[in-house]
Design an enzyme around this catalytic site. Structure first.
Site, PDB file in Angstrom:
ATOM      1  N   TYR A 111      46.933  24.870  43.885  1.00 16.02           N
ATOM      2  CA  TYR A 111      46.751  24.686  42.449  1.00 16.02           C
ATOM      3  C   TYR A 111      47.203  23.282  42.042  1.00 16.02           C
ATOM      4  O   TYR A 111      46.566  22.622  41.226  1.00 16.02           O
ATOM      5  CB  TYR A 111      47.548  25.747  41.666  1.00 16.02           C
ATOM      6  CG  TYR A 111      47.025  27.155  41.866  1.00 16.02           C
ATOM      7  CD1 TYR A 111      45.915  27.614  41.166  1.00 16.02           C
ATOM      8  CD2 TYR A 111      47.636  28.031  42.757  1.00 16.02           C
ATOM      9  CE1 TYR A 111      45.430  28.907  41.355  1.00 16.02           C
ATOM     10  CE2 TYR A 111      47.162  29.315  42.953  1.00 16.02           C
ATOM     11  CZ  TYR A 111      46.062  29.747  42.249  1.00 16.02           C
ATOM     12  OH  TYR A 111      45.583  31.022  42.435  1.00 16.02           O
ATOM     13  N   ASN A 142      37.202  31.965  35.971  1.00 16.47           N
ATOM     14  CA  ASN A 142      35.979  31.484  36.591  1.00 16.47           C
ATOM     15  C   ASN A 142      34.877  32.549  36.456  1.00 16.47           C
ATOM     16  O   ASN A 142      34.984  33.626  37.021  1.00 16.47           O
ATOM     17  CB  ASN A 142      36.267  31.187  38.069  1.00 16.47           C
ATOM     18  CG  ASN A 142      35.037  30.820  38.860  1.00 16.47           C
ATOM     19  OD1 ASN A 142      33.992  30.522  38.308  1.00 16.47           O
ATOM     20  ND2 ASN A 142      35.178  30.849  40.168  1.00 16.47           N
ATOM     21  N   CYS A 196      36.871  29.889  43.660  1.00 15.56           N
ATOM     22  CA  CYS A 196      38.269  29.960  43.230  1.00 15.56           C
ATOM     23  C   CYS A 196      39.144  30.647  44.280  1.00 15.56           C
ATOM     24  O   CYS A 196      40.361  30.458  44.290  1.00 15.56           O
ATOM     25  CB  CYS A 196      38.386  30.658  41.885  1.00 15.56           C
ATOM     26  SG  CYS A 196      37.617  32.280  41.805  1.00 15.56           S
ATOM     27  N   HIS A 197      38.526  31.400  45.192  1.00 15.48           N
ATOM     28  CA  HIS A 197      39.304  32.061  46.252  1.00 15.48           C
ATOM     29  C   HIS A 197      39.903  31.057  47.235  1.00 15.48           C
ATOM     30  O   HIS A 197      40.785  31.405  48.012  1.00 15.48           O
ATOM     31  CB  HIS A 197      38.440  33.092  47.001  1.00 15.48           C
ATOM     32  CG  HIS A 197      37.259  32.511  47.700  1.00 15.48           C
ATOM     33  ND1 HIS A 197      36.080  32.219  47.048  1.00 15.48           N
ATOM     34  CD2 HIS A 197      37.072  32.164  49.001  1.00 15.48           C
ATOM     35  CE1 HIS A 197      35.221  31.718  47.917  1.00 15.48           C
ATOM     36  NE2 HIS A 197      35.792  31.675  49.104  1.00 15.48           N
TER      37      HIS A 197
END
Length: 119
Positions: free
Chosen positions: A55, A78, A86-87
């Site tokens: 992040y 998302n 996003c994973h």
């Protein structure tokens, strides 16, 4: 194969889950997001298949290194998961962080991509 819209997305997702696709070639509609979240979500598309970023790294990439929590919020909201990966975003300590669809699914996606890269 059905062309356009959902048919094309369905086909490419099926190829992804069959291990035959590493990148998506779809027109993306960003209207369900706005502002900083859109910046974060667009930046997610730059994380390559089988790779991860933290992040904090993503916050740095979008030009706001102090916005780690806001990056997390951008990932959590998302509207285009899998296609906008996003994973592939982890906490700085290497743990999974969050995932709207559950951490088991996030880990499964990461494992699939890591194994496929090694093959």
């Amino acid at each position: 194969a059905e062309q356009g819209g959902l048919g094309q997305a369905e086909e490419q997702l099926a190829e992804y889950f069959a291990g035959q696709r590493r990148e998506f070639d779809l027109p993306l509609d960003w209207r369900l997001s706005s502002g900083f979240r859109t910046q974060v979500q667009r930046a997610l598309t730059g994380i390559a298949y089988g790779e991860t970023q933290t992040y904090a790294q993503l916050a740095q990439r979008v030009g706001n290194p102090n916005a780690v929590r806001a990056v997390g919020s951008g990932c959590a909201t998302n509207p285009l998961p899998i296609v906008v990966p996003c994973h592939r975003v982890l906490r700085s300590d290497g743990t999974l962080g969050g995932f709207r669809y559950g951490l088991e699914i996030k880990q499964s996606l990461l494992n699939r991509e890591a194994l496929d890269r090694e093959a």
